[in-house]
Design a protein around this motif. Structure first.
Motif, short mmCIF file in Angstrom:
data_model
loop_
_atom_site.label_atom_id
_atom_site.label_comp_id
_atom_site.label_asym_id
_atom_site.label_seq_id
_atom_site.Cartn_x
_atom_site.Cartn_y
_atom_site.Cartn_z
N LEU A 297 1.03 -1.19 0.05
CA LEU A 297 0.03 0.00 -0.09
C LEU A 297 0.86 1.17 -0.01
O LEU A 297 1.96 1.70 1.00
CB LEU A 297 -0.84 -0.17 1.26
N MET A 298 0.75 1.84 -0.95
CA MET A 298 1.40 3.17 -1.19
C MET A 298 0.97 4.42 -1.03
O MET A 298 -0.23 4.44 -1.58
CB MET A 298 2.28 3.01 -2.67
N GLU A 302 5.01 10.43 4.09
CA GLU A 302 5.46 9.68 5.04
C GLU A 302 4.30 9.61 6.36
O GLU A 302 3.97 8.63 6.99
CB GLU A 302 6.87 10.00 5.60
N VAL A 303 3.62 10.97 6.49
CA VAL A 303 2.74 11.09 7.77
C VAL A 303 1.32 10.08 7.20
O VAL A 303 1.03 9.25 8.02
CB VAL A 303 2.28 12.64 7.60
N LEU A 304 1.01 10.22 5.66
CA LEU A 304 -0.12 9.36 5.36
C LEU A 304 0.27 7.89 5.59
O LEU A 304 -0.75 7.12 5.86
CB LEU A 304 -0.62 9.68 4.11
N ALA A 305 1.55 7.48 5.09
CA ALA A 305 1.88 6.07 5.25
C ALA A 305 1.82 5.54 6.61
O ALA A 305 1.18 4.37 6.81
CB ALA A 305 3.21 5.98 4.68
N LEU A 326 7.55 0.97 5.66
CA LEU A 326 8.78 1.37 4.84
C LEU A 326 8.80 2.72 4.34
O LEU A 326 8.15 3.19 3.38
CB LEU A 326 9.13 0.30 3.60
N VAL A 327 9.55 3.71 5.24
CA VAL A 327 9.45 5.11 4.75
C VAL A 327 11.18 5.52 4.85
O VAL A 327 11.79 4.85 5.25
CB VAL A 327 8.82 5.86 5.77
N GLY A 328 11.21 6.65 4.03
CA GLY A 328 12.56 7.20 4.07
C GLY A 328 13.22 7.38 5.24
O GLY A 328 14.53 7.30 5.30
N GLY A 352 4.06 2.18 2.65
CA GLY A 352 5.02 3.10 2.56
C GLY A 352 5.03 4.02 1.48
O GLY A 352 3.94 4.32 1.19
N THR A 353 6.06 4.88 1.31
CA THR A 353 5.94 5.77 0.11
C THR A 353 6.65 5.19 -0.89
O THR A 353 6.59 3.97 -1.10
CB THR A 353 6.64 7.03 0.66
N HIS A 354 6.78 5.82 -1.93
CA HIS A 354 7.39 5.31 -3.23
C HIS A 354 8.59 4.61 -2.93
O HIS A 354 9.30 4.17 -3.64
CB HIS A 354 7.60 6.48 -4.28
N ALA A 355 9.15 4.80 -1.84
CA ALA A 355 10.27 3.85 -1.41
C ALA A 355 10.10 2.45 -1.69
O ALA A 355 10.95 1.68 -1.84
CB ALA A 355 10.74 4.17 0.07
N LEU A 356 8.92 2.11 -1.63
CA LEU A 356 8.43 0.57 -2.11
C LEU A 356 9.02 -0.07 -3.28
O LEU A 356 9.06 -1.09 -3.41
CB LEU A 356 6.89 0.56 -1.92
N PHE A 357 8.88 1.09 -4.13
CA PHE A 357 9.30 0.41 -5.57
C PHE A 357 10.50 0.91 -6.28
O PHE A 357 10.84 0.89 -7.29
CB PHE A 357 8.15 0.84 -6.48
#
Ligand code: ADP
Ligand code: MG
Length: 667
Positions: A297-298, A302-305, A326-328, A352-357
């Motif tokens: 789930l992206m 970061e707050v929303l994640a 998983l966040v930065g 996480g954020t886009h860090a997921l991909f």
């Protein structure tokens, strides 16, 4: 390469490299490099706009100052003598001799004219539309026009053409050559618009064909069906702290059906903020988990994640699935630990954020990716994601619902699920419109509400005063309210020009009730959730699209108490007043956006999202929406005929090829 093609136009190496710098390497590129604007030459003789014919009365004089030059020439216009000056065109001198007829374009002051252009032909020969191109220095509009003419005659009937004859007939389009001539060399505006319409339609048709084809391919793809126990699913749903709404159930069924199909899901889940999309997405993740796949789930921040992670954690607390964030901001060690576990399949669901991909993230068996609309993936990105798993389904969530027609036309190949109803018990925001910009009509309510400990949002359309607009600005309202409520209530100010840190501080203070009244521009639209704020006042409300007002209004009434929205407007025209009154008795985001679409067109409805939807070069998904929708219907029809009667196969085979090579509309 294609350099050979440019050779047919020019032998000059310099010119050829200019073409390449402009991204032009074929004759087709040349003819598709369209004017970005047209200058219309029509006689005019006013101080700030002169377009006139004149006769040269004596040889021109040129003065140099360093590298700059000034050319001055006496000219007879309408039987009066004028001194015409033009800068940096000293090379014109040789042509400006006694008796020469010229056309002057510029401005005048008394009998002096400062020209921006001095054309060496009479006005009659110049009249009409003149194409202006975006070019690199060293190439003029005139030179380029010449190349276009030549390229057109060289290509002739080998022009790339995506509109089948029957569709050309349907809309009265001429052949592509004729339409290109009209766009490059229009005799008048009507002709240019006519030619342009054909080219825009072609662009849209190609896009829609691509999208429809991708959809079809996806539906026919022989993937692996995911299998999960509905019994287990139902048992899990029973553990949720509430009963699903009908719309949530319906959306879940659509999603489950997609998950169970061997084909890949690509679905758009729309619903107002608070309509319960997060729950639906967690059920999708759970179904995917029960099928023994990993899910991701992206979120955009970061707050929303982190929020989503906490929500999922509470939903899944009675299961033994393993959930991670998983966040930065995690340490390298923590991240590496997560990468390792994802690869080993020890994590079932990751938020996480886009860090997921990122490239270094590998999944053991990724089966479902859920994102919000800010991450609408193009075909190419989807391809990249697909490579992270064998059978990846996609679900995209959007909290700014738009009418289905609009969603389908713009998002091409997606399926759409909608949540209309709000969970039971939620009270609609009581909305009232007042003419003028005074708080008087509800001041006593505001004061008693504040006295009871409530908090208020006050929204303005501007940050600072601007003499061009007689509107309330955030700073002005902030000053006035601070004075008015001094010693009683604390007023805060929030707007887009503030530093991130300041904004965060103000939002935190509002959240912690240190501030009771928050004066803000629309920045408050996103990501603020203060359950104690149940009143919103919007100044100059006619300035906002209804969908925006609806989004803004969604900030109040989040704690289950009765909430209020006061719309203030000085507008006197009926349409504006009707729109605001519409808000008084409508709370469904779809109805509101449908109304906005009908009255104000798609631009209003899409609002801030406009940038994301315009992947077109010639057309504009919003301004040319009707054309885009026609192209969609035609594309569907063409593909049907292709499958039934093998018609249009030559068009479809180009589309297929483009998709394969990642050429068109795949970003
Ligand atoms: P969205 O993601 O669409 O903004 P959420 O899923 O966050 O909405 O739901 C908003 C709130 O409503 C949450 O507190 C959630 O727990 C609650 N909620 C969701 N579905 C229901 C329901 N069917 N009945 C009661 N409350 C619900
Ligand atoms: Mg599937």
């Amino acid at each position: 390469m294609h350099m050979d093609e440019l050779k047919k136009l020019t032998t000059s190496e310099k010119r050829k490299s200019l073409f390449l710098e402009m991204g032009i390497s074929t004759l087709q590129d040349v003819v598709m490099h369209l004017p970005y604007r047209y200058d219309e030459i029509e006689e005019c003789f006013e101080d700030d706009k002169v377009i006139a014919e004149g006769t040269v009365l004596e040889n021109a004089k040129v003065f140099f100052k360093g590298r700059l030059s000034r050319l001055s020439v006496k000219v007879l216009i309408k039987n009066e003598e004028y001194t015409v000056t033009i800068f940096n065109r000293h090379f014109l001198r040789q042509h400006l001799s006694l008796g020469k007829i010229v056309t002057i374009i510029g401005k005048k002051e008394g009998h002096r004219i400062t020209a921006s252009q001095l054309l060496l032909k009479g006005l009659d020969e110049q009249k009409g539309m003149h194409s202006v191109y975006s070019l690199k220095e060293g190439m003029t509009d005139k030179m380029f026009s010449g190349y276009v003419k030549k390229a057109l005659s060289l290509i002739g009937d080998k022009l790339e053409d995506f509109v089948p004859l029957d569709y050309k007939r349907k809309y009265g389009f001429k052949d592509k050559y004729a339409s290109l001539m009209k766009v490059h060399f229009p005799k008048n505006k009507e002709e240019m618009i006519e030619g342009m319409k054909h080219l825009k339609y072609e662009e849209f048709l190609k896009f829609q064909l691509t999208m429809q084809y991708i959809k079809l391919e996806r539906e026919q793809e022989a993937g692996i069906a995911k299998i999960f126990s509905h019994q287990e699913m139902n048992a899990f749903i029973k553990t949720l702290p509430f009963k699903l709404t009908i719309d949530q159930q319906k959306a879940c069924l659509e999603i489950f059906a997609d998950i169970e199909k061997p084909a890949m899901m690509y679905r758009f889940l729309q619903g107002d903020v608070g309509s319960g999309k997060t729950v639906v997405s967690s059920l999708a993740l759970y179904a995917n988990y029960l099928s023994h796949y990993q899910g991701a789930l992206m979120a955009p921040t970061e707050v929303l994640a982190t929020q989503h992670y906490e929500t999922l954690k509470s939903f899944f607390k009675n299961t033994d699935l393993s959930l991670a964030l998983l966040v930065g901001s995690l340490s390298i060690k923590e991240k590496e630990d997560i990468y390792e576990k994802l690869e080993q399949g020890e994590i079932d669901i990751i938020v996480g954020t886009h860090a997921l991909f990122q490239e270094k993230v590998n999944y053991k068996n990724l089966g479902l990716v859920i994102t919000d609309e800010q991450h609408r993936f193009g075909v190419r990105q989807r391809q990249a994601l697909k490579n992270k798993g064998k059978n990846v389904d996609f679900l995209l969530m959007s909290a700014t619902p738009i009418p289905r027609t609009l969603a389908l036309a713009i998002f091409g190949d997606m399926d759409v699920s909608e949540i209309h109803s709000m969970p039971a018990g939620r009270l609609p925001v009581k909305t009232k419109y007042f003419k003028g910009n005074s708080m008087k009509p509800f001041l006593s309510h505001l004061i008693s509400y504040l006295n009871e400990g409530g908090q208020v949002y006050v929204i303005t359309s501007m940050i600072e005063d601007n003499e061009d607009y007689p509107l309330k600005s955030a700073t002005q309202v902030y000053d006035a309210m601070s004075r008015y409520f001094k010693g009683h209530y604390q007023v805060g100010l929030l707007h887009g020009n503030m530093k991130e840190e300041e904004k965060r501080q103000v939002m935190n203070d509002f959240h912690d009730r240190k501030i009771q009244i928050l004066v803000s521009t629309t920045v408050v639209e996103v990501g603020i959730d203060v359950k104690n704020a149940n009143m919103m006042i919007i100044y100059d409300a006619e300035r906002f699209g209804l969908s925006s007002i609806h989004q803004l209004r969604g900030r109040v009434g989040r704690g289950g108490e009765q909430s209020y929205c006061y719309l203030l407007s000085n507008a006197t025209n009926k349409e504006a007043i009707d729109r605001l009154q519409f808000m008084e008795n409508h709370t469904d985001g779809y109805e509101i956006s449908q109304y906005d679409l009908e009255i104000r067109g798609p631009g209003e409805v899409l609002g801030q999202r406009q940038s994301g939807v315009n992947q077109f070069v010639l057309g504009d998904a919003i301004k040319d929406f009707d054309l885009l929708r026609m192209a969609r219907n035609d594309a569907i029809e063409m593909i049907e005929s292709y499958y039934k009667y093998n018609e249009y196969s030559e068009y479809l085979s180009v589309i297929k090829q483009n998709i394969k090579t990642g050429n068109e509309y795949v970003d």
